[in-house]
Design a protein around this motif. Structure first.
Motif, PDB file in Angstrom:
ATOM      1  N   ASP A   1       9.807   0.751   8.603  1.00 32.11           N
ATOM      2  CA  ASP A   1      10.868   1.098   9.556  1.00 32.11           C
ATOM      3  C   ASP A   1      11.223  -0.108  10.416  1.00 32.11           C
ATOM      4  OD1 ASP A   1      11.397   3.707   8.822  1.00 32.11           O
ATOM      5  OD2 ASP A   1       9.992   4.595  10.242  1.00 32.11           O
ATOM      6  N   THR A   2      10.201  -0.826  10.867  1.00 31.64           N
ATOM      7  CA  THR A   2      10.428  -2.010  11.691  1.00 31.64           C
ATOM      8  C   THR A   2      11.146  -3.104  10.903  1.00 31.64           C
ATOM      9  OG1 THR A   2       8.469  -1.547  13.039  1.00 31.64           O
ATOM     10  CG2 THR A   2       9.308  -3.803  13.065  1.00 31.64           C
ATOM     11  N   ALA A   3      10.698  -3.349   9.670  1.00 25.77           N
ATOM     12  CA  ALA A   3      11.311  -4.391   8.841  1.00 25.77           C
ATOM     13  C   ALA A   3      12.763  -4.073   8.537  1.00 25.77           C
ATOM     14  CB  ALA A   3      10.516  -4.561   7.541  1.00 25.77           C
ATOM     15  N   MET A   4      13.044  -2.808   8.207  1.00 25.48           N
ATOM     16  CA  MET A   4      14.414  -2.434   7.872  1.00 25.48           C
ATOM     17  C   MET A   4      15.318  -2.428   9.101  1.00 25.48           C
ATOM     18  SD  MET A   4      14.989  -2.282   4.723  1.00 25.48           S
ATOM     19  CE  MET A   4      16.619  -1.541   4.847  1.00 25.48           C
ATOM     20  N   SER A   5      14.780  -2.090  10.269  1.00 27.31           N
ATOM     21  CA  SER A   5      15.584  -2.158  11.487  1.00 27.31           C
ATOM     22  C   SER A   5      16.020  -3.596  11.740  1.00 27.31           C
ATOM     23  CB  SER A   5      14.789  -1.609  12.678  1.00 27.31           C
ATOM     24  OG  SER A   5      14.565  -0.221  12.537  1.00 27.31           O
ATOM     25  N   GLY A   6      15.125  -4.541  11.492  1.00 28.68           N
ATOM     26  CA  GLY A   6      15.483  -5.951  11.619  1.00 28.68           C
ATOM     27  C   GLY A   6      16.534  -6.356  10.615  1.00 28.68           C
ATOM     28  N   PHE A   7      16.417  -5.828   9.397  1.00 26.96           N
ATOM     29  CA  PHE A   7      17.403  -6.140   8.354  1.00 26.96           C
ATOM     30  C   PHE A   7      18.770  -5.564   8.720  1.00 26.96           C
ATOM     31  CE2 PHE A   7      19.629  -5.097   4.394  1.00 26.96           C
ATOM     32  CZ  PHE A   7      19.607  -6.317   3.740  1.00 26.96           C
TER      33      PHE A   7
ATOM     34  N   GLN B   1      -6.585   7.196  -7.018  1.00 27.79           N
ATOM     35  CA  GLN B   1      -5.942   8.482  -6.753  1.00 27.79           C
ATOM     36  C   GLN B   1      -4.844   8.307  -5.700  1.00 27.79           C
ATOM     37  OE1 GLN B   1      -9.391  11.027  -5.742  1.00 27.79           O
ATOM     38  NE2 GLN B   1      -9.056  12.060  -7.696  1.00 27.79           N
ATOM     39  N   TYR B   2      -3.848   9.181  -5.792  1.00 25.19           N
ATOM     40  CA  TYR B   2      -2.705   9.131  -4.877  1.00 25.19           C
ATOM     41  C   TYR B   2      -3.107   9.562  -3.476  1.00 25.19           C
ATOM     42  CZ  TYR B   2       2.018  10.062  -3.075  1.00 25.19           C
ATOM     43  OH  TYR B   2       3.165  10.063  -2.341  1.00 25.19           O
ATOM     44  N   SER B   3      -2.586   8.877  -2.456  1.00 21.12           N
ATOM     45  CA  SER B   3      -2.851   9.245  -1.067  1.00 21.12           C
ATOM     46  C   SER B   3      -1.573   9.119  -0.249  1.00 21.12           C
ATOM     47  CB  SER B   3      -3.929   8.355  -0.458  1.00 21.12           C
ATOM     48  OG  SER B   3      -4.041   8.599   0.945  1.00 21.12           O
ATOM     49  N   LEU B   4      -1.072  10.246   0.235  1.00 22.64           N
ATOM     50  CA  LEU B   4       0.096  10.221   1.118  1.00 22.64           C
ATOM     51  C   LEU B   4      -0.286   9.711   2.503  1.00 22.64           C
ATOM     52  CD1 LEU B   4       3.115  10.925   1.135  1.00 22.64           C
ATOM     53  CD2 LEU B   4       2.501  13.216   1.909  1.00 22.64           C
ATOM     54  N   GLU B   5      -1.487  10.077   2.952  1.00 16.08           N
ATOM     55  CA  GLU B   5      -1.933   9.670   4.283  1.00 16.08           C
ATOM     56  C   GLU B   5      -2.036   8.154   4.396  1.00 16.08           C
ATOM     57  OE1 GLU B   5      -5.729  10.365   7.323  1.00 16.08           O
ATOM     58  OE2 GLU B   5      -5.609  11.449   5.416  1.00 16.08           O
ATOM     59  N   ALA B   6      -2.510   7.507   3.327  1.00 17.59           N
ATOM     60  CA  ALA B   6      -2.700   6.060   3.372  1.00 17.59           C
ATOM     61  C   ALA B   6      -1.381   5.291   3.460  1.00 17.59           C
ATOM     62  CB  ALA B   6      -3.476   5.609   2.125  1.00 17.59           C
ATOM     63  N   GLN B   7      -0.277   5.953   3.149  1.00 20.18           N
ATOM     64  CA  GLN B   7       1.019   5.285   3.179  1.00 20.18           C
ATOM     65  C   GLN B   7       1.607   5.183   4.584  1.00 20.18           C
ATOM     66  OE1 GLN B   7       3.829   6.963   0.312  1.00 20.18           O
ATOM     67  NE2 GLN B   7       2.104   7.930  -0.731  1.00 20.18           N
ATOM     68  N   GLN B   8       1.140   6.029   5.500  1.00 23.48           N
ATOM     69  CA  GLN B   8       1.820   6.170   6.784  1.00 23.48           C
ATOM     70  C   GLN B   8       1.909   4.874   7.602  1.00 23.48           C
ATOM     71  OE1 GLN B   8       3.573   8.967   7.082  1.00 23.48           O
ATOM     72  NE2 GLN B   8       2.618   9.405   5.092  1.00 23.48           N
ATOM     73  N   PRO B   9       0.828   4.091   7.738  1.00 23.96           N
ATOM     74  CA  PRO B   9       0.963   2.834   8.484  1.00 23.96           C
ATOM     75  C   PRO B   9       2.008   1.899   7.861  1.00 23.96           C
ATOM     76  CG  PRO B   9      -1.348   3.390   8.200  1.00 23.96           C
ATOM     77  CD  PRO B   9      -0.577   4.330   7.317  1.00 23.96           C
ATOM     78  N   GLY B  10       2.020   1.845   6.542  1.00 24.37           N
ATOM     79  CA  GLY B  10       2.990   0.987   5.864  1.00 24.37           C
ATOM     80  C   GLY B  10       4.420   1.450   6.070  1.00 24.37           C
TER      81      GLY B  10
ATOM     82  N   SER C   1      13.373   5.683   7.927  1.00 19.69           N
ATOM     83  CA  SER C   1      12.888   7.054   7.753  1.00 19.69           C
ATOM     84  C   SER C   1      13.963   8.063   8.127  1.00 19.69           C
ATOM     85  CB  SER C   1      11.631   7.286   8.604  1.00 19.69           C
ATOM     86  OG  SER C   1      10.544   6.517   8.121  1.00 19.69           O
ATOM     87  N   ASN C   2      14.670   7.834   9.247  1.00 17.99           N
ATOM     88  CA  ASN C   2      15.762   8.721   9.640  1.00 17.99           C
ATOM     89  C   ASN C   2      16.847   8.754   8.574  1.00 17.99           C
ATOM     90  OD1 ASN C   2      15.313   7.386  12.911  1.00 17.99           O
ATOM     91  ND2 ASN C   2      14.709   9.439  12.268  1.00 17.99           N
TER      92      ASN C   2
ATOM     93  N   PRO D   1       0.800  -1.240   0.000  1.00 23.79           N
ATOM     94  CA  PRO D   1       0.000   0.000   0.000  1.00 23.79           C
ATOM     95  C   PRO D   1       0.828   1.284   0.000  1.00 23.79           C
ATOM     96  CG  PRO D   1      -0.891  -1.585   1.578  1.00 23.79           C
ATOM     97  CD  PRO D   1       0.442  -2.126   1.137  1.00 23.79           C
ATOM     98  N   VAL D   2       2.130   1.183   0.307  1.00 21.59           N
ATOM     99  CA  VAL D   2       2.968   2.379   0.260  1.00 21.59           C
ATOM    100  C   VAL D   2       3.158   2.846  -1.181  1.00 21.59           C
ATOM    101  CG1 VAL D   2       5.295   3.280   0.699  1.00 21.59           C
ATOM    102  CG2 VAL D   2       4.156   1.860   2.429  1.00 21.59           C
ATOM    103  N   VAL D   3       3.253   1.923  -2.101  1.00 21.67           N
ATOM    104  CA  VAL D   3       3.533   2.300  -3.489  1.00 21.67           C
ATOM    105  C   VAL D   3       2.336   2.110  -4.421  1.00 21.67           C
ATOM    106  CG1 VAL D   3       5.990   1.809  -3.233  1.00 21.67           C
ATOM    107  CG2 VAL D   3       4.470   0.003  -4.052  1.00 21.67           C
ATOM    108  N   LEU D   4       1.375   1.283  -4.029  1.00 18.37           N
ATOM    109  CA  LEU D   4       0.220   1.016  -4.883  1.00 18.37           C
ATOM    110  C   LEU D   4      -0.965   1.854  -4.425  1.00 18.37           C
ATOM    111  CD1 LEU D   4      -1.270  -0.559  -7.103  1.00 18.37           C
ATOM    112  CD2 LEU D   4      -1.734  -2.346  -5.383  1.00 18.37           C
ATOM    113  N   HIS D   5      -1.413   2.753  -5.294  1.00 12.86           N
ATOM    114  CA  HIS D   5      -2.554   3.627  -5.010  1.00 12.86           C
ATOM    115  C   HIS D   5      -3.714   3.223  -5.914  1.00 12.86           C
ATOM    116  CE1 HIS D   5       0.153   6.467  -2.838  1.00 12.86           C
ATOM    117  NE2 HIS D   5       1.028   5.973  -3.698  1.00 12.86           N
TER     118      HIS D   5
END
Length: 273
Positions: A223-229, A209-218, A242-243, A202-206
């Motif tokens: 962030d969690t997945a990449m911290s594990g990586f 119409q495009y929605s920036l708000e809908a991306q936030q949970p993803g 994100s940082n 859902p971060v990249v698939l809209h």
């Protein structure tokens, strides 16, 4: 867990990723892509290179203009110089083959001159974008083809750090500029590469119409997945994805080679109107 589910879990860094019913061997092959930065010294044969380039040429090309070229570099001394230009990345030296992908408008200028036409459109940003996009599409086909032959690859964006030096090293004429490199070789089994997670769908698939708000949970999930990586790979990355990403786009100083690239584009015959 079946093999396809494992591929999706690795690609998204989560066991909760919905598994599509649709699937194919080609999709499975693409899902398994990883960047390889450690290679055996085994050469990439001319035969393999010919097959890889045929696959690259099978990519779409805007208006069938083929506004790209690629230089195959195997000479160790030349690779070492190109590695220096790209920030001293050791895998460029280690890989038996470096492919330097080019936005190439020189060929179109030559064709126009040969048939007695003007070539004023080559001075516009649109045509430079065509060259970059064509090169990227061709290169991604090349990556998929190389991996199907048991080879590994990694893109080298640092080839844009010192574009005038790269142009001189590769004897590039005006209206030709390197947009990125690609290391190719047999992966070193003692230093296996891992699949790097991607953001949830859902971060990249809209939808519609495009929605920036809908991306936030993803993005929080990512962030969690990449911290594990980062932890699994022993990578010393401060903070979350994100940082890290925010620092990368903070200001012009964070863009390696920006000023050199702008200067090079003008000097190489890309006025970009």
């Amino acid at each position: 867990m079946n093999a396809r589910a494992s591929l999706y879990q690795a690609r998204y860094g989560s066991a909760d990723t919905p598994l599509p019913v649709a699937g194919s061997p080609i999709i499975d092959h693409l899902l398994a892509h990883r960047s390889v930065r450690a290679y055996l010294p085994d050469p990439v044969s001319d035969d393999s290179l010919a097959a890889i380039i045929a696959a690259a040429q099978s990519a779409a090309s805007s208006s069938n203009l083929h506004a790209w070229s690629v230089v195959a570099v195997r000479d160790p001394v030349r690779k070492a110089r190109l590695a220096e230009f790209a920030g001293n990345q050791e895998h460029i030296v280690e890989a038996p083959l470096l492919l330097v992908w080019l936005a190439d408008l020189a060929r179109l200028e030559s064709v126009a001159r040969r048939v007695g036409e003007s070539h004023d459109a080559l001075d516009y940003l649109e045509m430079f974008e065509v060259g970059v996009i064509d090169a990227a599409l061709a290169a991604q086909n090349a990556v998929a083809a190389a991996e199907s032959l048991g080879l590994g690859t990694v893109y080298i964006g640092g080839m844009r750090n010192r574009p005038l030096d790269v142009a001189a090293e590769l004897a590039l004429p005006p209206r030709v500029v390197a947009v990125f490199g690609l290391c190719v070789g047999t992966p070193d089994p003692d230093k296996p590469a891992s699949v790097k997670p991607r953001p949830p769908r859902p971060v990249v698939l809209h939808q519609e119409q495009y929605s920036l708000e809908a991306q936030q949970p993803g993005l929080l999930e990512y962030d969690t997945a990449m911290s594990g990586f980062y932890a699994a790979q022993g990578m010393k990355v401060r903070g979350t994805w994100s940082n890290h990403s925010a620092k990368r786009v903070r200001d012009a100083a964070s863009l390696s080679g920006r000023d050199q690239l702008v200067d090079a584009l003008h000097k190489r015959g890309f006025p970009l109107k």
